[in-house]
Design an enzyme around this catalytic site. Structure first.
Site, PDB file in Angstrom:
ATOM      1  N   ASP A  32       0.851  -1.185   0.000  1.00  0.00           N
ATOM      2  CA  ASP A  32       0.000   0.000   0.000  1.00  0.00           C
ATOM      3  C   ASP A  32       0.885   1.233   0.000  1.00  0.00           C
ATOM      4  O   ASP A  32       2.005   1.215   0.540  1.00  0.00           O
ATOM      5  CB  ASP A  32      -0.904   0.007   1.237  1.00  0.00           C
ATOM      6  N   ARG A  85     -18.910  10.156 -12.163  1.00  0.00           N
ATOM      7  CA  ARG A  85     -18.420   8.776 -12.258  1.00  0.00           C
ATOM      8  C   ARG A  85     -17.281   8.680 -13.268  1.00  0.00           C
ATOM      9  O   ARG A  85     -16.312   7.942 -13.081  1.00  0.00           O
ATOM     10  CB  ARG A  85     -19.582   7.863 -12.674  1.00  0.00           C
ATOM     11  N   ASN A 117     -13.800  -1.040  -8.245  1.00  0.00           N
ATOM     12  CA  ASN A 117     -14.989  -0.685  -9.037  1.00  0.00           C
ATOM     13  C   ASN A 117     -14.792   0.594  -9.833  1.00  0.00           C
ATOM     14  O   ASN A 117     -13.997   1.448  -9.437  1.00  0.00           O
ATOM     15  CB  ASN A 117     -16.192  -0.526  -8.104  1.00  0.00           C
ATOM     16  N   ASP A 148     -22.431 -11.234  -6.688  1.00  0.00           N
ATOM     17  CA  ASP A 148     -23.854 -11.137  -7.031  1.00  0.00           C
ATOM     18  C   ASP A 148     -24.462 -12.526  -7.196  1.00  0.00           C
ATOM     19  O   ASP A 148     -25.596 -12.781  -6.775  1.00  0.00           O
ATOM     20  CB  ASP A 148     -24.027 -10.341  -8.330  1.00  0.00           C
ATOM     21  N   THR A 149     -23.693 -13.426  -7.820  1.00  0.00           N
ATOM     22  CA  THR A 149     -24.149 -14.809  -7.979  1.00  0.00           C
ATOM     23  C   THR A 149     -24.331 -15.466  -6.614  1.00  0.00           C
ATOM     24  O   THR A 149     -25.320 -16.188  -6.378  1.00  0.00           O
ATOM     25  CB  THR A 149     -23.142 -15.596  -8.833  1.00  0.00           C
ATOM     26  N   ALA A 150     -23.406 -15.211  -5.696  1.00  0.00           N
ATOM     27  CA  ALA A 150     -23.537 -15.767  -4.346  1.00  0.00           C
ATOM     28  C   ALA A 150     -24.770 -15.209  -3.644  1.00  0.00           C
ATOM     29  O   ALA A 150     -25.500 -15.943  -2.957  1.00  0.00           O
ATOM     30  CB  ALA A 150     -22.283 -15.444  -3.539  1.00  0.00           C
ATOM     31  N   ARG A 151     -25.030 -13.919  -3.825  1.00  0.00           N
ATOM     32  CA  ARG A 151     -26.228 -13.314  -3.226  1.00  0.00           C
ATOM     33  C   ARG A 151     -27.492 -13.958  -3.776  1.00  0.00           C
ATOM     34  O   ARG A 151     -28.438 -14.249  -3.022  1.00  0.00           O
ATOM     35  CB  ARG A 151     -26.243 -11.809  -3.517  1.00  0.00           C
ATOM     36  N   ARG A 153     -27.851 -16.965  -5.033  1.00  0.00           N
ATOM     37  CA  ARG A 153     -27.985 -18.340  -4.541  1.00  0.00           C
ATOM     38  C   ARG A 153     -28.396 -18.388  -3.072  1.00  0.00           C
ATOM     39  O   ARG A 153     -29.235 -19.205  -2.681  1.00  0.00           O
ATOM     40  CB  ARG A 153     -26.661 -19.086  -4.754  1.00  0.00           C
ATOM     41  N   HIS A 168     -28.037 -23.762  -8.121  1.00  0.00           N
ATOM     42  CA  HIS A 168     -27.211 -23.294  -9.227  1.00  0.00           C
ATOM     43  C   HIS A 168     -27.959 -22.183  -9.952  1.00  0.00           C
ATOM     44  O   HIS A 168     -29.005 -22.416 -10.560  1.00  0.00           O
ATOM     45  CB  HIS A 168     -26.851 -24.441 -10.183  1.00  0.00           C
ATOM     46  N   HIS A 175     -21.359  -5.774 -13.380  1.00  0.00           N
ATOM     47  CA  HIS A 175     -21.484  -5.789 -11.924  1.00  0.00           C
ATOM     48  C   HIS A 175     -22.056  -4.425 -11.542  1.00  0.00           C
ATOM     49  O   HIS A 175     -21.335  -3.465 -11.291  1.00  0.00           O
ATOM     50  CB  HIS A 175     -20.117  -6.005 -11.265  1.00  0.00           C
ATOM     51  N   THR A 230     -18.988  -2.067   1.538  1.00  0.00           N
ATOM     52  CA  THR A 230     -19.097  -3.529   1.572  1.00  0.00           C
ATOM     53  C   THR A 230     -17.692  -4.120   1.502  1.00  0.00           C
ATOM     54  O   THR A 230     -16.857  -3.628   0.750  1.00  0.00           O
ATOM     55  CB  THR A 230     -19.927  -4.070   0.398  1.00  0.00           C
TER      56      THR A 230
END
Length: 317
Positions: A32, A85, A117, A148-151, A153, A168, A175, A230
């Site tokens: 860092d 942005r 991001n 996002d996929t984990a969220r 599922r 699945h 994202h 997050t």
């Protein structure tokens, strides 16, 4: 097996902690611009080693990345009041243009894992900068929609009363707000979602789907509103990606990496299911989406393309 982490903010330090808890690798080096912060995080995480897995955790400089199989990039700046942005993108692009050559000077064979991001565009830029050093795009991986996929599922599993490991379901595209939840392809225990619900006596009407979609798509907003940022989820996701690479697991993950074409759009970086192993991205699997999901994916791809083109027009890419 050495893992380098550039940036020791909440995401970078939590990723290091998750690596220790999961037992991924043998050595973690934190780098860092604020050396004092990196040393403090390294010491704090290292003190957890007796309660988890035996890893060496230390702070270092770019030269200490020598021999790293993976370097996770979490460095970057936050948006300032009144900043657009696009301006934020330009500042982070400038940081990465400096960081990437320094990483590759000392770890030329490393897989680069990007978490900063907007991750789709930052991954595209890192691939471009790394490509100038002779690194193929397959060795540049963004965290993409892994979280996002984990969220998706875990929320489906909670509603259905099933361990998420048996659900699945994929989130693809950007994202961000335009991401696509692939409802048409969801399976639970090997059964299509509709059949599982029929056999299990579960209800999953359009209103419930909309609620789950909203909870997945806007999860970060809710978390940031409550605590500012997050980091636990993405830290765990980065440890999962690193594990797949170091152990050559050949896992199918919804990471992002530059691909020649998505639908009819060329040279773009968005999340799709990719086969991930020791050499990085080994294969890409376009999904057989229904017509509505295909249209939504194309719209999501264009969101990323438009942002990247705007960045180029500003001369900041």
């Amino acid at each position: 097996m050495k893992v380098g982490i550039i940036g020791t903010g909440m995401v970078g330090s939590t990723a290091a902690y998750a690596l220790v808890m999961r037992g991924v690798g043998r050595e973690i080096v934190l780098v860092d611009i604020n050396r004092k912060r990196a040393e403090a995080e390294a010491d704090d995480i290292f003190h957890a080693v007796p309660f988890a897995h035996s890893l060496e955790v230390r702070a270092g400089d770019y030269a200490d990345l020598t021999g790293s199989q993976i370097v996770i990039l979490t460095a970057g700046v936050s948006m300032t009041p009144g900043e657009s942005r696009l301006q934020l993108l330009g500042r982070n692009a400038a940081i990465f243009r400096s960081v990437v050559p320094q990483v590759l000077e000392h770890a030329p064979d490393a897989i680069l894992v990007v978490a900063t991001n907007p991750v789709d565009i930052m991954t595209h830029l890192v691939a471009r900068y790394a490509g100038e050093q002779g690194v193929p795009p397959s060795r540049v991986i963004g965290s993409g929609t892994t979280l996002d996929t984990a969220r998706f599922r875990v929320l489906l599993g909670r509603h259905l009363g099933v361990d998420p490991a048996h659900v699945h379901a994929y989130v693809v595209g950007e994202h961000g707000d335009s991401e696509v939840l692939t409802w048409s392809l969801v399976t639970v225990g090997g059964m299509p979602l509709k059949e599982f619900c029929r056999q299990n006596g579960s209800e999953l009407d359009s209103e419930l789907r909309s609620q789950i979609d909203h909870a997945v798509r806007y999860a970060a907003y809710h978390i940031v509103e409550g605590k500012g940022s997050t980091y636990y989820g993405i830290g765990a996701a980065l440890a999962r990606i690193a594990d797949a690479i170091l152990r050559d697991q050949r896992s199918i993950l919804t990471v992002c990496t530059p691909v020649p074409q998505v639908l009819d759009v060329c040279d773009v970086t968005v999340s799709l299911p990719h086969l991930v192993g020791r050499e990085g991205v080994l294969a890409t699997f376009p999904l057989p989406l229904d017509p509505d999901e295909q249209a939504a994916l194309r719209a999501s791809v264009m969101v990323v393309c438009d942002a990247y083109e705007a960045l180029q027009a500003e001369g900041a890419a």
